[in-house]
Design an enzyme around this catalytic site. Structure first.
Site, PDB file in Angstrom:
ATOM      1  N   HIS A 165       1.921   1.592  -3.485  1.00 52.51           N
ATOM      2  CA  HIS A 165       0.761   2.050  -4.256  1.00 52.51           C
ATOM      3  C   HIS A 165       0.567   3.548  -4.105  1.00 52.51           C
ATOM      4  CE1 HIS A 165      -3.682   2.748  -4.714  1.00 52.51           C
ATOM      5  NE2 HIS A 165      -3.458   2.053  -5.802  1.00 52.51           N
ATOM      6  N   ARG A 220       0.830  -1.206   0.000  1.00 50.76           N
ATOM      7  CA  ARG A 220       0.000   0.000   0.000  1.00 50.76           C
ATOM      8  C   ARG A 220       0.863   1.255   0.000  1.00 50.76           C
ATOM      9  NH1 ARG A 220      -4.983   1.246  -0.333  1.00 50.76           N
ATOM     10  NH2 ARG A 220      -5.558  -0.959  -0.258  1.00 50.76           N
TER      11      ARG A 220
END
Length: 211
Positions: free
Chosen positions: A42, A39
């Site tokens: 990301h 994440r």
């Protein structure tokens, strides 16, 4: 040269992004840490975090237990506060607080010749009850203040996320937190930011959502 674009439905963009991240990771990563590392990548499109994110022993289990138990989250910026999924956090009784803009914090900083980040950490230590997670994405002075309060026994955080970005005392402040004897997730080096702090917390919150 013609550029070929993938045709992806809006609801599938995040899923596809994580597929790409998984396929391009520079090396295998611990399955327990993967949701957090992926994440952050990301959020930043920076694969260096696969190597620079550092985790204390059993920190994921400790962090999940704290959130599950309704821990308060204290950030050093309103940007990090805004980026955390408060709706999902509230399902576990948690909340996000940031004192950086409080008038008494600014006044105390002026009076003491310190920074608002330092004084906001001091205020958090006195007004926030129960388990606390500190998420620091901007101010190394906040991390240093946390380290000093931990060393003095004034606070015992459930987790410290130490990911300030910058050049002055950033690297050193992160290293101090890693020596403080409390659970931590730290981005070693100069990189980080409020968006990274929020991404780490959201990863943990989403992990609870899959239980």
């Amino acid at each position: 040269m013609k550029t070929e674009l993938e045709r992806i439905a809006p609801m599938d963009i995040e899923r596809r992004s994580f597929e790409i991240i998984t396929s391009e990771l520079p090396h295998p990563i611990d399955a327990a840490l993967a949701p957090i590392i992926k994440r952050v990548i990301h959020t930043t499109a920076d694969f260096e975090y696969a190597d620079t994110l550092c985790f204390s022993e059993d920190v994921v289990a400790q962090a999940l237990a704290a959130i599950r138990g309704g821990a308060a989250i204290v950030t050093d910026t309103t940007m990090a506060q805004a980026g955390i999924n408060k709706r999902m956090l509230a399902k576990h009784g948690g909340s996000v607080r940031c004192f950086i803009g409080d008038e008494d914090v600014a006044e105390t900083a002026r009076k003491n010749g310190t920074t608002r980040s330092i004084e906001s950490m001091k205020k958090a230590a006195t007004v926030v009850e129960g388990p606390v997670i500190f998420a620091i994405g901007n101010a190394p002075t906040a991390l240093v203040q946390l380290y000093e309060m931990i060393r003095e026994g004034a606070i015992s955080p459930a987790l410290v996320i130490g990911v300030p970005v910058g050049f002055v005392n950033v690297v050193q402040s992160k290293e101090l937190i890693m020596q403080a004897g409390v659970p931590y997730i730290v981005a070693r080096g100069r990189k980080g930011g409020s968006n990274v702090a929020a991404a780490i917390l959201n990863a943990l919150i989403y992990m609870l959502g899959r239980e």
